[in-house]
Scaffold this motif. Structure first.
Motif, mmCIF file in Angstrom:
data_model
loop_
_atom_site.group_PDB
_atom_site.id
_atom_site.type_symbol
_atom_site.label_atom_id
_atom_site.label_comp_id
_atom_site.label_asym_id
_atom_site.label_seq_id
_atom_site.Cartn_x
_atom_site.Cartn_y
_atom_site.Cartn_z
ATOM 1 N N VAL A 18 -12.941 8.085 -0.447
ATOM 2 C CA VAL A 18 -13.522 8.009 0.890
ATOM 3 C C VAL A 18 -13.322 9.364 1.549
ATOM 4 C CG1 VAL A 18 -13.570 6.762 3.073
ATOM 5 C CG2 VAL A 18 -12.816 5.582 0.992
ATOM 6 N N ALA A 19 -14.387 9.947 2.085
ATOM 7 C CA ALA A 19 -14.300 11.283 2.685
ATOM 8 C C ALA A 19 -14.826 11.260 4.110
ATOM 9 C CB ALA A 19 -15.093 12.292 1.865
ATOM 10 N N MET A 65 0.848 -1.192 0.000
ATOM 11 C CA MET A 65 0.000 0.000 0.000
ATOM 12 C C MET A 65 0.889 1.250 0.000
ATOM 13 S SD MET A 65 -2.753 1.328 2.872
ATOM 14 C CE MET A 65 -3.623 -0.229 2.909
ATOM 15 N N ASN A 66 0.694 2.110 -0.975
ATOM 16 C CA ASN A 66 1.451 3.352 -1.083
ATOM 17 C C ASN A 66 0.517 4.529 -0.796
ATOM 18 O OD1 ASN A 66 3.811 1.936 -2.117
ATOM 19 N ND2 ASN A 66 2.653 1.735 -4.031
ATOM 20 N N ILE A 67 0.899 5.385 0.157
ATOM 21 C CA ILE A 67 0.091 6.543 0.548
ATOM 22 C C ILE A 67 0.867 7.802 0.206
ATOM 23 C CG2 ILE A 67 -1.072 7.740 2.432
ATOM 24 C CD1 ILE A 67 -1.266 5.061 3.888
ATOM 25 N N THR A 68 0.282 8.629 -0.694
ATOM 26 C CA THR A 68 0.949 9.844 -1.145
ATOM 27 C C THR A 68 0.045 11.048 -0.886
ATOM 28 O OG1 THR A 68 2.021 8.587 -2.922
ATOM 29 C CG2 THR A 68 2.031 10.997 -3.106
ATOM 30 N N PRO A 69 0.449 11.991 -0.030
ATOM 31 C CA PRO A 69 -0.384 13.177 0.209
ATOM 32 C C PRO A 69 -0.637 13.948 -1.089
ATOM 33 C CG PRO A 69 1.346 13.015 1.856
ATOM 34 C CD PRO A 69 1.661 11.998 0.803
ATOM 35 N N LEU A 70 -1.850 14.455 -1.249
ATOM 36 C CA LEU A 70 -2.171 15.287 -2.398
ATOM 37 C C LEU A 70 -1.546 16.666 -2.231
ATOM 38 C CD1 LEU A 70 -5.949 14.352 -2.839
ATOM 39 C CD2 LEU A 70 -4.038 13.586 -4.251
ATOM 40 N N ALA A 98 -5.158 12.219 0.451
ATOM 41 C CA ALA A 98 -4.013 11.394 0.059
ATOM 42 C C ALA A 98 -4.468 10.398 -1.000
ATOM 43 C CB ALA A 98 -3.441 10.646 1.261
ATOM 44 N N GLU A 99 -3.549 10.074 -1.915
ATOM 45 C CA GLU A 99 -3.806 9.060 -2.935
ATOM 46 C C GLU A 99 -3.160 7.754 -2.500
ATOM 47 O OE1 GLU A 99 -2.651 8.328 -7.598
ATOM 48 O OE2 GLU A 99 -3.507 10.282 -7.018
ATOM 49 N N ILE A 100 -3.903 6.665 -2.665
ATOM 50 C CA ILE A 100 -3.432 5.349 -2.241
ATOM 51 C C ILE A 100 -3.526 4.394 -3.418
ATOM 52 C CG2 ILE A 100 -3.817 3.423 -0.660
ATOM 53 C CD1 ILE A 100 -5.005 5.355 1.321
ATOM 54 N N ASP A 101 -2.469 3.637 -3.637
ATOM 55 C CA ASP A 101 -2.502 2.604 -4.665
ATOM 56 C C ASP A 101 -1.675 1.405 -4.197
ATOM 57 O OD1 ASP A 101 0.155 3.342 -4.987
ATOM 58 O OD2 ASP A 101 -0.167 4.375 -6.887
ATOM 59 N N GLY A 102 -1.649 0.375 -5.019
ATOM 60 C CA GLY A 102 -0.817 -0.776 -4.717
ATOM 61 C C GLY A 102 -1.459 -1.833 -3.846
ATOM 62 N N PHE A 103 -2.795 -1.813 -3.723
ATOM 63 C CA PHE A 103 -3.446 -2.881 -2.964
ATOM 64 C C PHE A 103 -4.900 -3.023 -3.411
ATOM 65 C CE2 PHE A 103 -5.569 0.399 -0.807
ATOM 66 C CZ PHE A 103 -6.491 -0.131 0.093
ATOM 67 N N ASP A 104 -5.493 -4.150 -3.055
ATOM 68 C CA ASP A 104 -6.875 -4.480 -3.397
ATOM 69 C C ASP A 104 -7.695 -4.438 -2.114
ATOM 70 O OD1 ASP A 104 -9.301 -5.701 -4.077
ATOM 71 O OD2 ASP A 104 -8.360 -7.112 -5.473
ATOM 72 N N GLY A 118 -8.272 13.333 5.868
ATOM 73 C CA GLY A 118 -9.645 13.761 5.622
ATOM 74 C C GLY A 118 -10.298 13.159 4.404
ATOM 75 N N MET A 119 -9.507 12.714 3.447
ATOM 76 C CA MET A 119 -10.031 12.157 2.201
ATOM 77 C C MET A 119 -8.991 11.215 1.611
ATOM 78 S SD MET A 119 -10.983 14.175 -1.318
ATOM 79 C CE MET A 119 -9.248 14.478 -1.610
ATOM 80 N N LEU A 120 -9.460 10.084 1.089
ATOM 81 C CA LEU A 120 -8.579 9.119 0.436
ATOM 82 C C LEU A 120 -9.033 8.910 -1.000
ATOM 83 C CD1 LEU A 120 -8.413 6.394 3.254
ATOM 84 C CD2 LEU A 120 -6.916 8.396 2.941
ATOM 85 N N VAL A 121 -8.102 8.979 -1.933
ATOM 86 C CA VAL A 121 -8.340 8.630 -3.334
ATOM 87 C C VAL A 121 -7.635 7.296 -3.560
ATOM 88 C CG1 VAL A 121 -7.988 9.290 -5.733
ATOM 89 C CG2 VAL A 121 -8.456 11.055 -4.007
#
Length: 260
Positions: A218-219, A1-6, A12-18, A38-41
């Protein structure tokens, strides 16, 4: 799981997982990230409607909605928003708001999954309510902290709402459904709401999300507000939304209506 602040200063944007395979450790990371940002993309997901319901429950128990045209029979947890009435609710939320603010205990978390995307139109705007309060002049903060707003259905909330988990104050106002500010004249209420509306949209304060295949957003509705942008029926777009109940949210205590 990669978490990158916007880059806008929240979210934050998250990728690399299901999300369908999220274990307890991943779920805790998601919950912590939502409280922090506060919000996840979340990119690259692939849900059936029941799988979306299951993924949403990582954040708590779900609200339900009546079956109507364009909604999914047998799945009252999913509220469909669409560009065409046969696919879901149309032309909703085109003003700054937090979902479920019309409830006595407002909806704490919303979860959207992009089922059908459009190349143009239908983007969603987000703004940080905690930052909106923090960036007010001190004298305006003091004025707003003593105010209470009334929805059209009679539900009241403090204009400045502290988050029940983090205790951070936020400028909490549904621009479209608020009838006015208690103790203010209609003209004064209108002027205040227009000023807040402009403040939410100030330069550099918003994030614009263009929906791509597999997108989840998710907000935390007590931290950020959102606003729909226009889309025409000539373009097909469907968002499946699930929402977390105040009495079943991950922080468990519901919403404490405490002014700043």
């Amino acid at each position: 799981m990669n978490i990158t602040p916007l880059p806008v200063g929240f979210g934050a944007e998250i990728d690399g997982f299901d999300m369908r395979e999220a274990d307890d450790s991943m779920a805790e990371q998601l919950r912590a990230a939502l409280l922090q940002y506060g919000m996840l993309v979340i990119r690259g997901q692939s849900f059936t409607p029941p799988e979306q319901i299951a993924a949403s429950q990582l954040f708590g128990s779900l609200e339900t909605f009546p079956t109507m045209r364009g909604q999914l029979n047998g799945l009252p947890e999913i509220f469909r928003v669409a560009s065409r009435p046969e696919d879901g609710h149309v032309e909703v939320g085109r003003y700054w708001h937090s979902d479920g603010s019309f409830r006595e205990d407002p909806t704490p978390i919303s979860f959207w999954y992009s089922e059908v995307q459009s190349e143009e139109g239908g983007d969603t705007l987000f703004t940080d309510l905690q930052r909106a309060y923090a960036e007010l002049q001190p004298e305006i903060q003091q004025e707003f902290a003593g105010l209470t707003t009334a929805h059209r259905n009679g539900v009241v909330h403090p204009l400045v709402l502290r988050h029940p988990k983090t205790e951070v104050p936020a400028l909490y106002l549904n621009i479209g459904l608020t009838a006015g500010v208690l103790g203010y004249s209609p003209d004064h209420s209108r002027a205040l709401m227009e000023a807040v509306d402009r403040h939410y949209s100030r330069d550099g304060a918003t994030y614009r999300h263009h929906w791509l295949p597999g997108d989840v957003v998710v907000a935390d509705n007590l931290h950020v507000a959102h606003k729909a942008t226009p889309i025409t029926p000539q373009t097909r777009r469907i968002l499946n939304r699930t929402t977390i109940r105040a009495d079943g949210v991950i922080w468990a205590n519901g919403v404490q209506k405490q002014a700043a």
